[in-house]
Design an enzyme around this catalytic site. Sequence first.
Site, PDB file in Angstrom:
ATOM      1  N   CYS A  61      65.736  87.372  59.401  1.00  0.00           N
ATOM      2  CA  CYS A  61      67.071  87.359  60.013  1.00  0.00           C
ATOM      3  C   CYS A  61      67.632  88.741  60.309  1.00  0.00           C
ATOM      4  O   CYS A  61      68.567  88.869  61.079  1.00  0.00           O
ATOM      5  CB  CYS A  61      68.044  86.585  59.123  1.00  0.00           C
ATOM      6  SG  CYS A  61      68.576  87.507  57.683  1.00  0.00           S
ATOM      7  N   GLU A1277      85.939  75.067  68.196  1.00  0.00           N
ATOM      8  CA  GLU A1277      84.808  74.132  68.236  1.00  0.00           C
ATOM      9  C   GLU A1277      84.364  73.719  69.627  1.00  0.00           C
ATOM     10  O   GLU A1277      83.211  73.334  69.835  1.00  0.00           O
ATOM     11  CB  GLU A1277      85.205  72.850  67.507  1.00  0.00           C
ATOM     12  CG  GLU A1277      85.503  73.022  66.049  1.00  0.00           C
ATOM     13  CD  GLU A1277      86.160  71.778  65.501  1.00  0.00           C
ATOM     14  OE1 GLU A1277      85.495  71.023  64.807  1.00  0.00           O
ATOM     15  OE2 GLU A1277      87.367  71.555  65.805  1.00  0.00           O
TER      16      GLU A1277
HETATM   17  S1  FES Z   1      65.557  89.573  56.828  1.00  0.00           S
HETATM   18 FE1  FES Z   1      66.919  88.069  56.170  1.00  0.00          FE
HETATM   19  S2  FES Z   1      67.666  88.927  54.345  1.00  0.00           S
HETATM   20 FE2  FES Z   1      66.106  90.260  54.903  1.00  0.00          FE
END
Ligand code: FES
Length: 1346
Positions: A61, A1277
């Site tokens: 992420c 929303e």
């Molecule tokens: S890449 Fe998601 S917390 Fe490290």
Amino acid sequence: MPSTSRSDELVFFVNGRKVIERNVDPEGTLLTFLRKNWTLLSKSWLLRLTGTKYACGRGGCGACTVMVSKHDSVSKKIRHFSVTACLMPICSLYGAAVTTVEGVGSIKTRLHPVQERIAKSHGTQCGFCTPGMVMSMYTLLRNHPQPSEEQLMEALGGNLCRCTGYRPIFESGRTFCMEANCCQQKGTGKCCLDWGENDSSPLGKKNEICTKLFAKEEFQPLDPTQELIFPPELLRMAENPEKQTLNFYGERVTWISPGTLKDLLELKAKHPKAPLVLGNTSLGPGMKSQGHFHPVLLSPARISELSMVTKTSDGLTIGAGCSLAQMQVILAERISELPEEKTRTYRALLKHLRSLAGQQIRNMASLGGHVMSRHCYSDLNPILAVGNSTLNLISAEGTRQIPLNEHFLAGLASADIEPEEILESVHIPHSQKWEFVSAFRQAQCQQNALPHVNAGMRVLFKGGTDSIEDLHIAYGGVGAATISAHRSCQQLLGRRWNELMLDEACRLLLDEVSLPGSAPGGQVEFKRTLVVSFLFKFYLEVLQELKKLDGCYSEISERFLSALEDFPVTIPQGVQTYQSVDPHQPLQDPVGRPIMHLSGLKHATGEAIFCDDIPMVDKELFMALVTSSRAHAKIISIDVSKALELPGVVDVITAEDIPGTNGAEDDKLLAVDEVICVGQIICAVVAETDVQAKRATEKIKITYEDLEPVIFTIKDAIKHNSFLCPEKKLEQGNVEEAFEKVDQIVEGEVHVGGQEHFYMETQRALVIPKTEDRELDIYVSTQDPAHVQKTVSSTLNIPISRITCHVKRVGGGFGGKAGKPAVFGAIAAVGAIKTGHPIRLVLDREDDMLITGGRHPLFGKYKVGFMNNGRIKALDIECFINGGCTLDESELVTEFLILKLENAYKIRNLRFQGRACMTNLPSNTAFRGFGFPQGALVTESCITAVAAKCGLPPEKIREKNMYKTIDKTIYNQAFNPETLIRCWNECLDKSSFHSRRVQAEEFNKKNYWKKKGIAVIPMKFSVGFAATSYHQAAALVHIYTDGSVLVTHGGSELGQGIHTKMLQVASRELKIPMSYIHICETSTATVPNTIATAASIGADVNGRAVQNACQILLKRLEPIIKKYPEGSWEDWIEAAFEQRISLSATGYFRGYKAFMDWEKGVGDPFPYYVYGAACSEVEIDCLTGAHKKIRTDIVMDACCSLNPAIDIGQIEGSFIQGMGLYTTEELKYSPEGVLYSRSPDEYKIPAITDVPEEFNVSLLPPSHTPLTIYSSKGLGESGMFLGSSVFFAIADAVAAVRRERGIAEDFTVQSPATPEWVRMACADQFTEMIPRDDPKTFKPWSIPIA
Ligand code: FES
Ligand SMILES: Cc1cc2nc3c(=O)[nH]c(=O)nc-3n(C[C@H](O)[C@H](O)[C@H](O)COP(=O)(O)OP(=O)(O)OC[C@H]3O[C@@H](n4cnc5c(N)ncnc54)[C@H](O)[C@@H]3O)c2cc1C
Ligand code: FES
């Protein structure tokens, strides 16, 4: 290895300061080290750097992105590269310099331009992803102070944001790019920045249409000379490298980092089972999530021999230690140096390297680690294998070469490397004339997603002919390892490159690369289809190359050429349009202006404190949860003895420890006797550290006895009559009679999958028991602090008044933090009361996804009766939602779903029925849009079905049946649809819909393998709750004697900018600048009995309460102001204090009248509607199912926006979230009810590369004034459903394919429109030739639950 020896010192730098760790734990990552390290490094410097966030722990992420700088022993240069701290072993940092967001800039000292610009461009909402975004951009700028837009896209490709829709983040980065910051308006020569040409002010002081949301001129310039230098001490260390082996001993693991290759080989001989840790991107996730354990880890980070690159006359030898990012550079360089014919393997590798993971992972992952991991999905191994690459192995015994072939990839003993051997380098030969190499991959989305299937293909022809001399095809994703189609290739040798060969090849491949129906990963028929589709693409590509080499080969028909092109990554462009404020509005009055998010700068510097950033409190303990592994079972016993024996474990909390009520009878906090879903919480471990608590959960032994029935799907729930609440029904007119009078009737089914909230900040709480009077402080990430407070009170049997719930900010909620945080708060509170210690509970991503449920999957059946001209006369819809195992919000969701089903259409005879199914899945809950995004998809699918039957375009049917005049809804609420029509018309106009529809049709005629689709969707979205009491709100405003003002109100800051808007309200009401006013937190101690911040109404109702409090205060001040009109605000406050006038007031809003009588089916349930329309255009690849979003235009009715920057941000963010729901976000459950998709690897939310290439949003100028605060509207929303315009555009393209191929229209609608769905719907000779399994003959890997 026992840890009796003394560890070496781990020396590295963080933000320019030296860190010497004498007792480093080799199992630790940089992320835990930064966030949790409490060592006092120098007199005034603590390392607790919480700006770097935890959101997934698996590199997926980018929330934990930091920059690492290292001296490169080969190039002798300093390399700056971004990494994900969550996968970075702390020991690997020896001699490195780490820069975190705190080291980049601070609001206390100096902001870095990256931080300033992301905040001022409105690139932060909840702010949880922001430090990671800042670090990715910062690293890019360290390497390229004036990057290209492509480099910027690449740098941000590995960072996820769940709030913003990425446009403003990209825009902030674009201000550094070398290209003119002009969109060129697609060839019109006009720049979007010139829109509203008369607008001389950057922030639109005139009352007209504005397109600027921030003033670029204010930004400070980037000055690269101001950056932290690489520490000279580290440079000296690198230039005189320590040859001796470094050892770091931990409790369970030893890390050994030799200084020479010889030492490494000796160590490998001594510890043959010890893995080599390079990037840790394969080992790390295995150790974290799959319980892999390695007592010894060998780090070759200091061995320069592994990073050598050698160019030879026949190829390129790349050191196994080179990162994939370095490999990209090496290959690009070689491609530029050599003639094209020699570089075909390199080009194929480079193509896949561009889409393999995000930039951070490519920076960390090594070629050696990639090859040796032999993942079945590996993007490089198939190409390396077909390209005849060799592995250069080395051990203490010497060196040898082995081919990187199918035997090696399958891990066969005959071809495998010895445990004492390591991979030194990979030799990749040049390609030659008459040899062609290609690579293919298809994933859920274009970038940063593991492939479903990939392939490497190479063919060598006898010189000057099309006779196959050598052929090699390898696939990934279709078995446990990369599979080489050796047999098929052998049989095709000598064949000519023509259609006969292609047919034969497909047949052979499908036979050799066979996938059983139950294959792990599922999607079996799709994968089989890709196997042959890729081959077809290769066939065409090679044909074209042959034609280039020798003109005598047959030409590919122009209509087929489009099969060859992959969709490129495009740079998003767009215009945001809004109405500027009245020119007479005082400058100081901020209402209606695009004010930056109040915490924007703090988000960007990492100084914004989220729940888990709160410093450790005295005697704090950690909690980890134990959940059920069975879907429906009796709990026979819970044995906690082994867990309690582990070091650091303090206690195990079970239902018996709850002093008060254990939740509700049918929705228990902690399971008692029986479990009703996998993921249900049974007990919780309390330990001294989070790692100890987590490890102990694995030692708790629970014995179950399975119970019947076990229900997962809606179909099964209907069969077992398993429902959570009574049916909800609305009816109008006479449906049966109308069906008898219509020209045609269509019936169909719609299946809408569920959705994971994927808020970047997982659920977390910190409970601090106080020493006196059983008081308790709870810091929690929630949309509803009062609900947490109430639940904790009943769980502990302590009056509500003793419990204070604090919410500073929430890292994204989207409905998922309305009800659920109370569960975690209450369990943590039981732990706190039982142990007497503060308890911190932070869910990891896997547990969060497993436990908390999400959006309800829906199954809808419809019957629609209509005239041949498209006028719908009767509509009968029955919807079932999968509520999971407990009621939660399912009844309300069903009600909202039914109330909102009609969307924008006036149909005289209607019947809507809805039921919430009870299944053995985790309980589903509130989610942005609350049933509307699923339900309205059924309605819009009816429209598309009617259009298909009438032979008319869907937009004609929409227009024909839309509300036109003042009318009443199905529940008898009167409304005026004028704004709806305006949005619709303006959307058609702004998007040039009709001409683009014609162009799309033209394109489709000319292209067989690619099709375009376009759709425009209207929306009527009702805001608020169907009960007056849910609209009440309160605020508390204090004015202090220095004139400063403290505002508190009942809304939680979720990133939606509620605090910013409240300050704008207070500033207008009190007629003072915003800088005088402060909001510190939301707390149940200041504003009690609050309602959840939800239903798009938060800013509206709390704004009314703040307004009320300010007006009360101003009224009290009025006599003083009248008396001293020349006085300053401070003078008046001082005078008021002297005169004993209370400077504190509670504001209250009693709520909008709203009710619904379900008995009669009538009511006035919603205070107002938000209208909108969206037009999207896509292009699909019929052979792979991929799609490209060409353009989206949204027109939304925000009336008088309180803050256009925030409102446009909400619209864009919710649109992108909706687009995810309808296209890529797919939950996968095992036949035993276990959620597979529990990480960003398996569950794909949109990334920056998924944003439409052109993305325009305009706020409709107001035409009427609703009774809301300053005539604004809640926009939290509504944008979600507009994401369905992408779905219907894809469906439009698929329909074009099916029409052209004479395939019957299919009225079963499946959402999300994944590549799998698109590919299989575009039936062709390839889908026809794949083997199909009889569903009765195998157990599928996953089951559909909608
Ligand atoms: S890449 Fe998601 S917390 Fe490290
Ligand atoms: C978020 C994320 C997304 C990803 N996306 C993709 C994707 O889209 N496509 C794709 O193909 N891959 C993808 N990957 C996988 C990634 O390519 C591999 O994890 C990576 O290449 C492994 O390299 P590493 O240096 O990190 O290996 P490590 O984890 O350090 O080591 C892996 C294994 O290799 C062995 N090893 C390493 N070097 C040597 C050597 N020189 N000699 C002998 N053994 C050695 C180790 O002993 C260990 O067993 C993704 C990974 C992550 C985390
Ligand atoms: S602002 Fe990006 S996740 Fe919230």
